[in-house]
Write a protein that holds these residues in place. Structure first.
Motif, mmCIF file in Angstrom:
data_model
loop_
_atom_site.group_PDB
_atom_site.id
_atom_site.type_symbol
_atom_site.label_atom_id
_atom_site.label_comp_id
_atom_site.label_asym_id
_atom_site.label_seq_id
_atom_site.Cartn_x
_atom_site.Cartn_y
_atom_site.Cartn_z
ATOM 1 N N MET A 79 0.831 -1.204 0.000
ATOM 2 C CA MET A 79 0.000 0.000 0.000
ATOM 3 C C MET A 79 0.863 1.251 0.000
ATOM 4 S SD MET A 79 -3.456 -0.893 2.167
ATOM 5 C CE MET A 79 -2.683 -0.998 3.749
ATOM 6 N N GLY A 80 2.034 1.187 0.610
ATOM 7 C CA GLY A 80 2.936 2.325 0.591
ATOM 8 C C GLY A 80 3.571 2.547 -0.766
ATOM 9 N N LEU A 81 3.733 1.478 -1.539
ATOM 10 C CA LEU A 81 4.375 1.573 -2.850
ATOM 11 C C LEU A 81 3.399 1.831 -3.988
ATOM 12 C CD1 LEU A 81 6.901 -1.366 -2.425
ATOM 13 C CD2 LEU A 81 7.447 1.079 -2.540
ATOM 14 N N ALA A 82 2.143 1.427 -3.823
ATOM 15 C CA ALA A 82 1.155 1.600 -4.893
ATOM 16 C C ALA A 82 0.776 3.074 -5.024
ATOM 17 C CB ALA A 82 -0.097 0.773 -4.591
ATOM 18 N N GLY A 83 0.555 3.512 -6.238
ATOM 19 C CA GLY A 83 0.092 4.866 -6.483
ATOM 20 C C GLY A 83 -1.322 5.055 -5.952
ATOM 21 N N THR A 84 -1.721 6.285 -5.757
ATOM 22 C CA THR A 84 -3.034 6.595 -5.209
ATOM 23 C C THR A 84 -4.161 6.013 -6.064
ATOM 24 O OG1 THR A 84 -2.184 8.589 -4.167
ATOM 25 C CG2 THR A 84 -4.562 8.472 -4.488
ATOM 26 N N ASP A 85 -4.083 6.174 -7.389
ATOM 27 C CA ASP A 85 -5.125 5.649 -8.274
ATOM 28 C C ASP A 85 -5.231 4.134 -8.172
ATOM 29 O OD1 ASP A 85 -5.783 8.149 -9.160
ATOM 30 O OD2 ASP A 85 -4.716 7.976 -11.072
ATOM 31 N N VAL A 86 -4.095 3.472 -8.188
ATOM 32 C CA VAL A 86 -4.076 2.006 -8.123
ATOM 33 C C VAL A 86 -4.615 1.534 -6.779
ATOM 34 C CG1 VAL A 86 -2.544 -0.017 -8.061
ATOM 35 C CG2 VAL A 86 -2.210 1.765 -9.787
ATOM 36 N N LEU A 87 -4.182 2.158 -5.708
ATOM 37 C CA LEU A 87 -4.634 1.759 -4.378
ATOM 38 C C LEU A 87 -6.130 1.997 -4.215
ATOM 39 C CD1 LEU A 87 -3.941 0.629 -1.643
ATOM 40 C CD2 LEU A 87 -3.235 2.921 -0.925
ATOM 41 N N ALA A 88 -6.629 3.131 -4.684
ATOM 42 C CA ALA A 88 -8.062 3.432 -4.574
ATOM 43 C C ALA A 88 -8.887 2.427 -5.370
ATOM 44 C CB ALA A 88 -8.345 4.848 -5.059
ATOM 45 N N ALA A 89 -8.482 2.133 -6.602
ATOM 46 C CA ALA A 89 -9.221 1.173 -7.428
ATOM 47 C C ALA A 89 -9.198 -0.218 -6.803
ATOM 48 C CB ALA A 89 -8.638 1.129 -8.838
ATOM 49 N N THR A 90 -8.084 -0.571 -6.188
ATOM 50 C CA THR A 90 -7.960 -1.872 -5.536
ATOM 51 C C THR A 90 -8.869 -1.959 -4.321
ATOM 52 O OG1 THR A 90 -5.677 -2.066 -6.292
ATOM 53 C CG2 THR A 90 -6.330 -3.465 -4.440
ATOM 54 N N LEU A 91 -8.829 -0.953 -3.474
ATOM 55 C CA LEU A 91 -9.635 -0.964 -2.250
ATOM 56 C C LEU A 91 -11.133 -0.952 -2.551
ATOM 57 C CD1 LEU A 91 -7.507 1.411 -0.007
ATOM 58 C CD2 LEU A 91 -7.724 -1.078 0.187
ATOM 59 N N LEU A 92 -11.527 -0.323 -3.645
ATOM 60 C CA LEU A 92 -12.950 -0.293 -4.010
ATOM 61 C C LEU A 92 -13.481 -1.675 -4.375
ATOM 62 C CD1 LEU A 92 -13.269 3.021 -6.018
ATOM 63 C CD2 LEU A 92 -14.382 2.443 -3.855
ATOM 64 N N GLN A 93 -12.609 -2.618 -4.658
ATOM 65 C CA GLN A 93 -13.032 -3.978 -5.003
ATOM 66 C C GLN A 93 -13.401 -4.805 -3.769
ATOM 67 O OE1 GLN A 93 -13.415 -4.914 -8.245
ATOM 68 N NE2 GLN A 93 -12.905 -2.768 -8.597
ATOM 69 N N ARG A 135 3.691 1.991 -16.989
ATOM 70 C CA ARG A 135 4.992 1.417 -16.636
ATOM 71 C C ARG A 135 5.784 2.336 -15.715
ATOM 72 N NH1 ARG A 135 5.303 -3.210 -18.834
ATOM 73 N NH2 ARG A 135 4.597 -3.648 -20.921
ATOM 74 N N SER A 136 5.612 3.632 -15.864
ATOM 75 C CA SER A 136 6.366 4.561 -15.020
ATOM 76 C C SER A 136 6.019 4.368 -13.550
ATOM 77 C CB SER A 136 6.113 5.998 -15.443
ATOM 78 O OG SER A 136 4.751 6.321 -15.285
ATOM 79 N N SER A 137 4.779 3.946 -13.231
ATOM 80 C CA SER A 137 4.433 3.747 -11.826
ATOM 81 C C SER A 137 5.138 2.526 -11.253
ATOM 82 C CB SER A 137 2.925 3.646 -11.637
ATOM 83 O OG SER A 137 2.437 2.470 -12.192
ATOM 84 N N TRP A 138 5.413 1.509 -12.102
ATOM 85 C CA TRP A 138 6.210 0.363 -11.624
ATOM 86 C C TRP A 138 7.605 0.833 -11.285
ATOM 87 C CZ3 TRP A 138 4.662 -2.651 -16.548
ATOM 88 C CH2 TRP A 138 3.392 -3.176 -16.394
ATOM 89 N N ARG A 139 8.158 1.639 -12.182
ATOM 90 C CA ARG A 139 9.517 2.131 -11.943
ATOM 91 C C ARG A 139 9.563 3.006 -10.690
ATOM 92 N NH1 ARG A 139 9.324 3.003 -17.807
ATOM 93 N NH2 ARG A 139 10.361 1.230 -18.751
ATOM 94 N N THR A 140 8.549 3.841 -10.520
ATOM 95 C CA THR A 140 8.489 4.703 -9.350
ATOM 96 C C THR A 140 8.389 3.881 -8.077
ATOM 97 O OG1 THR A 140 7.417 6.424 -10.662
ATOM 98 C CG2 THR A 140 7.214 6.594 -8.262
ATOM 99 N N ALA A 141 7.505 2.873 -8.093
ATOM 100 C CA ALA A 141 7.343 2.022 -6.910
ATOM 101 C C ALA A 141 8.627 1.267 -6.612
ATOM 102 C CB ALA A 141 6.193 1.041 -7.112
#
Length: 156
Positions: A79-93, A135-141
């Protein structure tokens, strides 16, 4: 798909021999094919950076299933490494009660942004719209992961 075949030895899932060379998309697809209990076992057996990249490449519902079954330490790191959009979409599931429990572990500095993004996605009916991060979010994480490892070394 033969490359992605599941192999069990003595009742335990074996990672494919060449998985170290797989792309994040391939790792994410392979993790998504696994039954939920095996998905956790496989994620934990992967090198952490490769597991994170695979996690980020998964669809939101598959990420949610994995995230909800991990131990608290791994879950908090993801959760600390995931971007805000990815984390929000994941939690909504997740079901509301599971979402509430996981939101308690979101770093306080990110909680408001994640809550706001979840509200936006839910109001637009786009919980599934954020699937695979760029892909840039993978690199960022992964850069954040590498940076975190350096910070943990004791000072000489």
């Amino acid at each position: 798909m033969e490359r992605n075949a599941l192999v069990y030895r003595r009742g335990r899932l074996q990672l494919p021999r060449d998985i170290v060379g797989w792309t994040p998309d391939e790792v994410g697809r392979w993790l998504s094919l696994l039954p939920p209990a095996d998905r956790v076992q496989a994620f934990r057996a992967l090198p952490f950076a490769q597991g994170v990249a695979g996690f980020l490449a998964m669809e939101p519902q598959d990420r949610a299933g994995l995230l909800s079954r991990l131990n608290r330490n791994n879950r908090n790191r993801l959760m600390g490494l995931a971007g805000t959009d990815v984390l929000a979409a994941t939690l909504l599931q997740l079901r509301p009660e599971a979402r509430t429990l996981l939101l308690e572990d979101v770093p306080p500095s990110r909680r408001a942004a994640v809550d706001q993004r979840m509200d936006t996605l839910a109001s637009q009916g786009q919980a599934d719209a954020v699937t695979t991060p760029p892909r840039s979010s993978w690199r960022t994480a992964l850069a954040r992961l590498a940076g975190g490892a350096r910070r943990r070394k004791p000072a000489a």
